[in-house]
Design a protein around this motif. Structure first.
Motif, mmCIF file in Angstrom:
data_model
loop_
_atom_site.group_PDB
_atom_site.id
_atom_site.type_symbol
_atom_site.label_atom_id
_atom_site.label_comp_id
_atom_site.label_asym_id
_atom_site.label_seq_id
_atom_site.Cartn_x
_atom_site.Cartn_y
_atom_site.Cartn_z
ATOM 1 N N HIS A 292 5.090 -1.312 -15.228
ATOM 2 C CA HIS A 292 6.149 -0.665 -14.437
ATOM 3 C C HIS A 292 6.362 -1.362 -13.081
ATOM 4 C CE1 HIS A 292 6.067 2.428 -17.464
ATOM 5 N NE2 HIS A 292 4.793 2.739 -17.181
ATOM 6 N N ARG A 295 9.555 -0.524 -11.078
ATOM 7 C CA ARG A 295 9.574 0.708 -10.285
ATOM 8 C C ARG A 295 9.029 0.469 -8.874
ATOM 9 N NH1 ARG A 295 6.881 5.060 -14.491
ATOM 10 N NH2 ARG A 295 8.438 4.851 -16.172
ATOM 11 N N ILE A 296 7.999 -0.403 -8.807
ATOM 12 C CA ILE A 296 7.417 -0.693 -7.484
ATOM 13 C C ILE A 296 8.475 -1.348 -6.597
ATOM 14 C CG2 ILE A 296 5.661 -2.049 -6.274
ATOM 15 C CD1 ILE A 296 3.914 -1.781 -8.769
ATOM 16 N N ASP A 298 11.733 -1.186 -6.935
ATOM 17 C CA ASP A 298 12.828 -0.252 -6.676
ATOM 18 C C ASP A 298 12.426 0.821 -5.680
ATOM 19 O OD1 ASP A 298 14.338 -1.715 -8.436
ATOM 20 O OD2 ASP A 298 14.059 -0.339 -10.137
ATOM 21 N N SER A 299 11.171 1.270 -5.747
ATOM 22 C CA SER A 299 10.734 2.388 -4.908
ATOM 23 C C SER A 299 10.250 1.930 -3.535
ATOM 24 C CB SER A 299 9.608 3.160 -5.607
ATOM 25 O OG SER A 299 10.055 3.658 -6.856
ATOM 26 N N TRP A 300 9.543 0.825 -3.490
ATOM 27 C CA TRP A 300 8.905 0.420 -2.254
ATOM 28 C C TRP A 300 9.450 -0.893 -1.682
ATOM 29 C CZ3 TRP A 300 5.886 4.130 -0.333
ATOM 30 C CH2 TRP A 300 5.360 5.079 -1.215
#
Length: 413
Positions: A292, A295-296, A298-300
């Motif tokens: 994933h 996601r890292i 996109d999120s952070w």
């Protein structure tokens, strides 16, 4: 001078030194030869003057009484000097009183010499001397009670002078040859002082040109220009070495993680496959992917993703052997090449990596802490270097199964 241009610098120096020394010796020999000739000329004329003075002193009475027999008797002892060829005594009015001809002297030669003496420059009766090519002579006036009563002329050959000159020339030639040989030998030794540093530098340059190894240095304690040249050359080598190391790192290293890049990993795979084939040993290939990872980012943010990748590189380096290779294979995907590893060793290494990642706290720049996992696929085998990529393809298939099975796990083919 094409031939001179083709000579080594040491031979050029010897030739130039030899020519300079030879020219100097020739000039000095010519000066010495001329000085000797001038000294011998003066010595020959002086000796003839002395003989003329003695004879003139005894010839006064014969001239005063016009005694030709006495004059001839006084000239007769001249035969003891083999170099005196002709002598003549004349009264003041030019009357011949006596003459002497050396044995072997022809009458024409005597007449020619007398004519030469009679044609002397200056006033008659004056003291006169001359040096010709083959003879020299003096004309000595004879006085009595302050009155000129006659003239004595003596003529001698130059054989003695030329014999001394030839002897001097031979001695000078031998001495010059010995001096030149000694100086050439000395110049050969001296040129080594100048050429040895240059030849050492040239030899190292050729060796570096062949090997492309820029690690050697020129050690020297010299403080002259050669020492400065050596130090400059060493500094240049160091710059080239550092530049090559930097270029090599750039060509083989991933700039973000410091691990080997894809190109270097594939080249190492070929080398390991060749060695495994030769030794008939297996080798392990581990392909892993951060779970994933999108996601890292996109999120952070991508900075957080880069930090995770850098920590991943440190975890991989800490869990592989010193002779294994960890590489960033692309994006969040990593490759581990296990040299001479069987299935048990490769599986144990993969499990250590997985566990280390799962237990690691990834601390972001803002103080946040992330926990991530990885999926790993491995394959152990041996293949020809031409088909080494098949090992990675097999590990990739195992990685796919690990992701399909729920991630954070190790799968093997």
């Amino acid at each position: 001078m094409p031939l001179f241009d083709q000579l080594s610098i040491r031979y050029k120096l010897v030739v130039l030194l030899g020519l300079s020394l030879g020219l100097g010796l020739c000039v000095s020999a010519l000066v010495a030869l001329y000085s000797t000739w001038a000294a011998e000329r003066q010595s020959s004329l002086r000796a003839l003057h002395q003989i003329a003075a003695i004879i003139s002193e005894n010839m006064r009475a014969a001239l005063a009484f016009q005694d030709a027999q006495s004059a001839a008797n006084m000239l007769a002892p001249l035969h003891t000097n083999p170099h005196i060829r002709y002598a003549v005594v004349e009264s003041e009015n030019g009357q011949l009183l006596g003459q002497y001809q050396a044995p072997g002297t022809t009458e024409p030669a005597a007449l020619a010499w007398r004519a030469q003496i009679d044609q002397r420059p200056g006033r008659p009766g004056e003291l006169h001397e001359a040096m010709e090519r083959s003879y020299h002579y003096v004309i000595y006036p004879i006085d009595f009670d302050g009155k000129r009563i006659g003239t004595l002329a003596l003529l001698a050959d130059n054989d003695a002078m030329y014999a001394k000159m030839r002897q001097f020339f031979v001695l000078q030639g031998v001495a010059s040859a010995l001096i030149l040989a000694s100086l050439l030998l000395l110049s050969w030794r001296l040129q080594l002082i100048f050429t040895r540093p240059i030849l050492q530098l040239l030899a190292l340059m050729r060796r570096i040109g062949r090997s492309k190894d820029y690690t050697p240095v020129l050690a020297t304690q010299r403080t002259d220009e050669f020492g400065e040249l050596y130090r400059g050359f060493n500094a240049m080598l160091q710059e080239i070495r550092l530049r090559d190391e930097q270029l090599s790192r750039l060509a083989t290293t991933d700039t973000l993680t410091g691990l080997a890049n894809r190109g270097h990993a594939l080249a190492t795979l070929q080398a390991m496959a060749t060695r495994a084939q030769r030794k008939r040993e297996p080798m392990g290939v581990i392909l892993l992917d951060v779970d994933h990872f999108k996601r890292i980012n996109d999120s952070w943010g991508h900075a957080a993703g880069d930090l995770v990748l850098q920590d991943m590189a440190r975890i991989l380096q800490a869990n592989i052997r010193s002779y294994d290779l960890a590489a960033r294979f692309g994006g969040e995907e990593f490759l581990v090449l296990c040299d001479g590893a069987d299935l048990a060793i490769t599986t144990d290494m993969a499990e250590r990596i997985r566990a280390s990642v799962a237990s690691h706290s990834f601390r972001l720049a803002g103080g946040q802490v992330l926990h991530v996992t990885v999926s790993l696929g491995l394959h152990v085998g041996s293949t020809a270097p031409e088909t080494a990529l098949a090992l990675i393809e097999a590990a990739d298939q195992a990685l796919y199964r690990a992701k399909q099975a729920g991630r954070d796990r190790v799968e093997s083919t």
